[in-house]
Design a protein around this motif. Sequence first.
Motif, PDB file in Angstrom:
ATOM      1  N   SER A  82       0.818  -1.225   0.000  1.00 21.96           N
ATOM      2  CA  SER A  82       0.000   0.000   0.000  1.00 21.96           C
ATOM      3  C   SER A  82       0.846   1.267   0.000  1.00 21.96           C
ATOM      4  O   SER A  82       0.306   2.360  -0.174  1.00 21.96           O
ATOM      5  N   SER A  83       2.162   1.124   0.201  1.00 23.93           N
ATOM      6  CA  SER A  83       2.955   2.336   0.411  1.00 23.93           C
ATOM      7  C   SER A  83       4.425   2.082   0.086  1.00 23.93           C
ATOM      8  O   SER A  83       4.868   0.922   0.052  1.00 23.93           O
ATOM      9  N   ILE A  94       8.140   1.312  -0.607  1.00 19.84           N
ATOM     10  CA  ILE A  94       8.919   0.366  -1.415  1.00 19.84           C
ATOM     11  C   ILE A  94       8.017  -0.719  -2.015  1.00 19.84           C
ATOM     12  O   ILE A  94       8.104  -1.042  -3.205  1.00 19.84           O
ATOM     13  N   ARG A 109      -2.844  -3.676   5.207  1.00 16.49           N
ATOM     14  CA  ARG A 109      -4.115  -3.413   5.888  1.00 16.49           C
ATOM     15  C   ARG A 109      -4.934  -2.378   5.126  1.00 16.49           C
ATOM     16  O   ARG A 109      -6.129  -2.525   4.962  1.00 16.49           O
ATOM     17  N   TYR A 143      15.564  -2.109  15.847  1.00 15.28           N
ATOM     18  CA  TYR A 143      15.203  -2.212  14.415  1.00 15.28           C
ATOM     19  C   TYR A 143      16.288  -2.996  13.668  1.00 15.28           C
ATOM     20  O   TYR A 143      15.991  -3.911  12.902  1.00 15.28           O
ATOM     21  N   THR A 187      10.000   7.406   2.359  1.00 16.05           N
ATOM     22  CA  THR A 187       8.689   6.745   2.435  1.00 16.05           C
ATOM     23  C   THR A 187       7.996   7.172   3.730  1.00 16.05           C
ATOM     24  O   THR A 187       8.590   7.846   4.570  1.00 16.05           O
TER      25      THR A 187
HETATM   26  N1  LIG Z   1      12.323   3.656   3.960  1.00 17.61           N
HETATM   27  C1  LIG Z   1      13.568   3.309   4.301  1.00 17.61           C
HETATM   28  O1  LIG Z   1      14.455   4.170   4.491  1.00 17.61           O
HETATM   29  C2  LIG Z   1      13.912   1.859   4.445  1.00 17.61           C
HETATM   30  C3  LIG Z   1      15.267   1.484   4.437  1.00 17.61           C
HETATM   31  C4  LIG Z   1      15.606   0.155   4.576  1.00 17.61           C
HETATM   32  C5  LIG Z   1      14.616  -0.794   4.701  1.00 17.61           C
HETATM   33  N2  LIG Z   1      13.312  -0.429   4.722  1.00 17.61           N
HETATM   34  C6  LIG Z   1      12.294  -1.473   4.853  1.00 17.61           C
HETATM   35  O2  LIG Z   1      11.448  -1.422   3.728  1.00 17.61           O
HETATM   36  C7  LIG Z   1      10.206  -2.051   4.038  1.00 17.61           C
HETATM   37  C8  LIG Z   1       9.081  -1.178   3.518  1.00 17.61           C
HETATM   38  O3  LIG Z   1       9.108   0.052   4.215  1.00 17.61           O
HETATM   39  P1  LIG Z   1       8.786   1.449   3.542  1.00 17.61           P
HETATM   40  O4  LIG Z   1       9.941   2.326   3.775  1.00 17.61           O
HETATM   41  O5  LIG Z   1       8.276   1.261   2.169  1.00 17.61           O
HETATM   42  O6  LIG Z   1       7.635   1.938   4.553  1.00 17.61           O
HETATM   43  P2  LIG Z   1       6.115   2.361   4.370  1.00 17.61           P
HETATM   44  O7  LIG Z   1       5.960   3.306   3.250  1.00 17.61           O
HETATM   45  O8  LIG Z   1       5.662   2.772   5.717  1.00 17.61           O
HETATM   46  O9  LIG Z   1       5.414   0.976   3.967  1.00 17.61           O
HETATM   47  C9  LIG Z   1       5.271  -0.070   4.889  1.00 17.61           C
HETATM   48  C10 LIG Z   1       4.296  -1.079   4.323  1.00 17.61           C
HETATM   49  O10 LIG Z   1       4.177  -2.167   5.261  1.00 17.61           O
HETATM   50  C11 LIG Z   1       2.808  -2.406   5.515  1.00 17.61           C
HETATM   51  N3  LIG Z   1       2.584  -2.863   6.887  1.00 17.61           N
HETATM   52  C12 LIG Z   1       3.096  -2.364   8.036  1.00 17.61           C
HETATM   53  N4  LIG Z   1       2.599  -3.008   9.094  1.00 17.61           N
HETATM   54  C13 LIG Z   1       1.741  -3.943   8.602  1.00 17.61           C
HETATM   55  C14 LIG Z   1       0.892  -4.903   9.194  1.00 17.61           C
HETATM   56  N5  LIG Z   1       0.835  -5.080  10.536  1.00 17.61           N
HETATM   57  N6  LIG Z   1       0.154  -5.691   8.387  1.00 17.61           N
HETATM   58  C15 LIG Z   1       0.180  -5.531   7.049  1.00 17.61           C
HETATM   59  N7  LIG Z   1       0.970  -4.645   6.419  1.00 17.61           N
HETATM   60  C16 LIG Z   1       1.727  -3.848   7.201  1.00 17.61           C
HETATM   61  C17 LIG Z   1       2.130  -1.049   5.305  1.00 17.61           C
HETATM   62  O11 LIG Z   1       0.774  -1.261   4.947  1.00 17.61           O
HETATM   63  P3  LIG Z   1      -0.502  -0.865   5.816  1.00 17.61           P
HETATM   64  O12 LIG Z   1      -0.104   0.212   6.778  1.00 17.61           O
HETATM   65  O13 LIG Z   1      -1.506  -0.432   4.793  1.00 17.61           O
HETATM   66  O14 LIG Z   1      -0.908  -2.138   6.495  1.00 17.61           O
HETATM   67  C18 LIG Z   1       2.909  -0.512   4.113  1.00 17.61           C
HETATM   68  O15 LIG Z   1       2.378  -1.002   2.920  1.00 17.61           O
HETATM   69  C19 LIG Z   1      10.208  -2.279   5.537  1.00 17.61           C
HETATM   70  O16 LIG Z   1      10.517  -3.631   5.798  1.00 17.61           O
HETATM   71  C20 LIG Z   1      11.348  -1.380   6.027  1.00 17.61           C
HETATM   72  O17 LIG Z   1      11.918  -1.863   7.232  1.00 17.61           O
HETATM   73  C21 LIG Z   1      12.929   0.878   4.574  1.00 17.61           C
END
Ligand SMILES: NC(=O)c1ccc[n+]([C@@H]2O[C@H](COP(=O)([O-])OP(=O)(O)OC[C@H]3O[C@@H](n4cnc5c(N)ncnc54)[C@H](OP(=O)(O)O)[C@@H]3O)[C@@H](O)[C@H]2O)c1
Length: 238
Positions: free
Chosen positions: A14-15, A17, A37, A150, A185
């Motif tokens: 939904s958001s 990456i 969700r 984390y 993000t």
């Molecule tokens: N952004 C960075 O700098 C960065 C760097 C390294 C790694 N990462 C990793 O990249 C991944 C994606 O993060 P992002 O940065 O793209 O963050 P984001 O934009 O906040 O996206 C997180 C996604 O995970 C889903 N999610 C979270 N909790 C959930 C739950 N309980 N059940 C179902 N879905 C859930 C959210 O969907 P809903 O809220 O709609 O459920 C959303 O689609 C994560 O594993 C993060 O640790 C991010």
Amino acid sequence: MNLKGKVAIVTGASSGIGHAVAKDLGSAGCHLIVTSRRTEKLHEFEREFPKTVVVPGDICDPDMPDLLFQAAEEKLGPVDIVFNNAGILEVAPIDKIDIDRMCRMVRVNVEAAFRLIYTAVRYFKEKGSGHLVNTSSVLGTKTRPTAGAYAGTKYAIEALSESLRMELARSDVQVSCIEPGLVLTEIHDSWETHPKDLFKIENPLTPEDIARTVRFILEQPNHVRIPKMLVLPGEHEI
Ligand SMILES: NC(=O)c1ccc[n+]([C@@H]2O[C@H](COP(=O)([O-])OP(=O)(O)OC[C@H]3O[C@@H](n4cnc5c(N)ncnc54)[C@H](OP(=O)(O)O)[C@@H]3O)[C@@H](O)[C@H]2O)c1
């Protein structure tokens, strides 16, 4: 590998990456099973890519991995790719971090991710092929003050992925980790000071940068394996 017609499960679609990777895989001709969700953004995929199945829900539901594979089998066919990506971030000094939120992060980032890894790898072994890509982090290879919990969740993903790589060597089942640095993000929305400003990174990565690297990993011929890929913005000094 040509991705056209491949069936791909994407969590956290939904958001950020996950959304960018699902969009990119859909554009490459993959048929998608998307989950999170919030559903509004997931239904956009249905409109853009007709061969999409939306499975809304909490990734911590122990039934979720089976639900995803069942939905794929019933509506799209055998699964070829799993992008195991849903995750949350809690960082704070030890005297400020909320223990319940910290433990919730462990459930999402480790328990739910491990459950999907377990189901996906057993499924791919039975099928004889498949590619699991886990979203780790640069903090799956290093840590820094306030981010130990984390980083621990991502170290856990790295450890399981590396041991599975060894278990699965000589098979056609692949496990890869992407290790992004700062990506712009929603995950950073709750920081008091945005990490972009904290770490003086004017040009963070975009979700689309990560989507390109995931696509690169997936498109390699079968004899080329990329178990891990660290992707950093140019200004990241970590
Ligand atoms: N952004 C960075 O700098 C960065 C760097 C390294 C790694 N990462 C990793 O990249 C991944 C994606 O993060 P992002 O940065 O793209 O963050 P984001 O934009 O906040 O996206 C997180 C996604 O995970 C889903 N999610 C979270 N909790 C959930 C739950 N309980 N059940 C179902 N879905 C859930 C959210 O969907 P809903 O809220 O709609 O459920 C959303 O689609 C994560 O594993 C993060 O640790 C991010």
